[in-house]
Design a protein around this motif. Sequence first.
Motif, PDB file in Angstrom:
ATOM      1  N   PHE A  82      -3.782  -3.758  -5.584  1.00  0.00           N
ATOM      2  CA  PHE A  82      -3.562  -2.486  -4.884  1.00  0.00           C
ATOM      3  C   PHE A  82      -4.893  -1.749  -4.742  1.00  0.00           C
ATOM      4  N   THR A  83      -5.675  -1.711  -5.802  1.00  0.00           N
ATOM      5  CA  THR A  83      -6.971  -1.031  -5.787  1.00  0.00           C
ATOM      6  C   THR A  83      -7.889  -1.654  -4.740  1.00  0.00           C
ATOM      7  N   GLY A  84      -7.911  -2.983  -4.676  1.00  0.00           N
ATOM      8  CA  GLY A  84      -8.719  -3.663  -3.665  1.00  0.00           C
ATOM      9  C   GLY A  84      -8.251  -3.341  -2.254  1.00  0.00           C
ATOM     10  N   ALA A 141      -4.365   9.309 -15.453  1.00  0.00           N
ATOM     11  CA  ALA A 141      -3.225   8.463 -15.080  1.00  0.00           C
ATOM     12  C   ALA A 141      -3.544   7.630 -13.846  1.00  0.00           C
ATOM     13  N   ALA A 142      -4.240   8.222 -12.869  1.00  0.00           N
ATOM     14  CA  ALA A 142      -4.610   7.482 -11.655  1.00  0.00           C
ATOM     15  C   ALA A 142      -5.562   6.345 -11.993  1.00  0.00           C
ATOM     16  N   CYS A 143      -6.525   6.585 -12.881  1.00  0.00           N
ATOM     17  CA  CYS A 143      -7.464   5.520 -13.272  1.00  0.00           C
ATOM     18  C   CYS A 143      -6.740   4.389 -13.982  1.00  0.00           C
ATOM     19  N   ARG A 144      -5.791   4.737 -14.834  1.00  0.00           N
ATOM     20  CA  ARG A 144      -5.000   3.689 -15.504  1.00  0.00           C
ATOM     21  C   ARG A 144      -4.188   2.890 -14.488  1.00  0.00           C
ATOM     22  N   PHE A 145      -3.595   3.593 -13.538  1.00  0.00           N
ATOM     23  CA  PHE A 145      -2.799   2.954 -12.493  1.00  0.00           C
ATOM     24  C   PHE A 145      -3.672   1.982 -11.690  1.00  0.00           C
ATOM     25  N   LEU A 146      -4.851   2.438 -11.276  1.00  0.00           N
ATOM     26  CA  LEU A 146      -5.747   1.580 -10.497  1.00  0.00           C
ATOM     27  C   LEU A 146      -6.189   0.374 -11.304  1.00  0.00           C
ATOM     28  N   GLY A 147      -6.363   0.543 -12.615  1.00  0.00           N
ATOM     29  CA  GLY A 147      -6.731  -0.587 -13.468  1.00  0.00           C
ATOM     30  C   GLY A 147      -5.585  -1.561 -13.678  1.00  0.00           C
ATOM     31  N   GLU A 148      -4.376  -1.046 -13.720  1.00  0.00           N
ATOM     32  CA  GLU A 148      -3.195  -1.881 -13.928  1.00  0.00           C
ATOM     33  C   GLU A 148      -2.855  -2.697 -12.677  1.00  0.00           C
ATOM     34  N   PHE A 149      -3.221  -2.182 -11.512  1.00  0.00           N
ATOM     35  CA  PHE A 149      -2.862  -2.839 -10.254  1.00  0.00           C
ATOM     36  C   PHE A 149      -4.116  -3.146  -9.427  1.00  0.00           C
ATOM     37  N   LEU A 192       0.832  -1.204   0.000  1.00  0.00           N
ATOM     38  CA  LEU A 192       0.000   0.000   0.000  1.00  0.00           C
ATOM     39  C   LEU A 192       0.868   1.256   0.000  1.00  0.00           C
ATOM     40  N   VAL A 193       1.911   1.258   0.815  1.00  0.00           N
ATOM     41  CA  VAL A 193       2.822   2.401   0.870  1.00  0.00           C
ATOM     42  C   VAL A 193       3.497   2.599  -0.492  1.00  0.00           C
ATOM     43  N   LEU A 195     -15.051   2.789  -9.451  1.00  0.00           N
ATOM     44  CA  LEU A 195     -15.087   2.736 -10.907  1.00  0.00           C
ATOM     45  C   LEU A 195     -14.049   1.757 -11.451  1.00  0.00           C
ATOM     46  N   SER A 196     -12.860   1.743 -10.857  1.00  0.00           N
ATOM     47  CA  SER A 196     -11.813   0.821 -11.314  1.00  0.00           C
ATOM     48  C   SER A 196     -12.225  -0.629 -11.097  1.00  0.00           C
ATOM     49  N   ILE A 197     -12.803  -0.903  -9.946  1.00  0.00           N
ATOM     50  CA  ILE A 197     -13.257  -2.269  -9.662  1.00  0.00           C
ATOM     51  C   ILE A 197     -14.392  -2.648 -10.621  1.00  0.00           C
TER      52      ILE A 197
END
Length: 198
Positions: A107-109, A96-104, A64-65, A172-174
Amino acid sequence: MSPVPNARPKASARVKLLHTMMALDDHRSVQDHTVDELARSADVAKGSVYYHFGSKENLVREMLVHGATELQSLMDAIEQDQGSSPREAFRAQLRAACRFLGEFPSFTGLVAFALAQREGDSSSQLYEEKAAIVRLLAGRIERLEEAEAGPTTPGPTLEIAATAMLSAAVTLSIERLTVHPEWEIEACVDALLRLVTS
């Protein structure tokens, strides 16, 4: 033998473990994976988990960190782009944040889990990292508001808006990963911007 030009340096076992955990996408909580599974997924020795993190619990906290730090660095780099308006810079940061959350997804969970943590819970590190991400978003929202409407009075409304934006971005990412893969990132960014701008 000279190094290959533009070759990426080999990632350390610590970084490989963190990135592997962040990218897990098998619909299980990161806490439900065994140390053996995590080490195998990262293609590192099982002892690397204990050597670098001491325990799986520490690895989860560090994930998370690490993810929050990478997300902040990503948003900071975009903010440095002087060629766009504050609104367009913020839009680019959200994209960029939405792409990051989708890629990981793992981490998003974990961020979704952290959103439910209370101050003083046993997972205080999760609460603190969630609060750091909220502060990051609050600062971005505040700068956008100041650029468009003049100085604002910081207060609980700004923190509420940032928390709402983080919660919405995670949800939204989930949803994009599990139910609505047809939702385009740009449409999600538009929806997020509607939360804080009129």
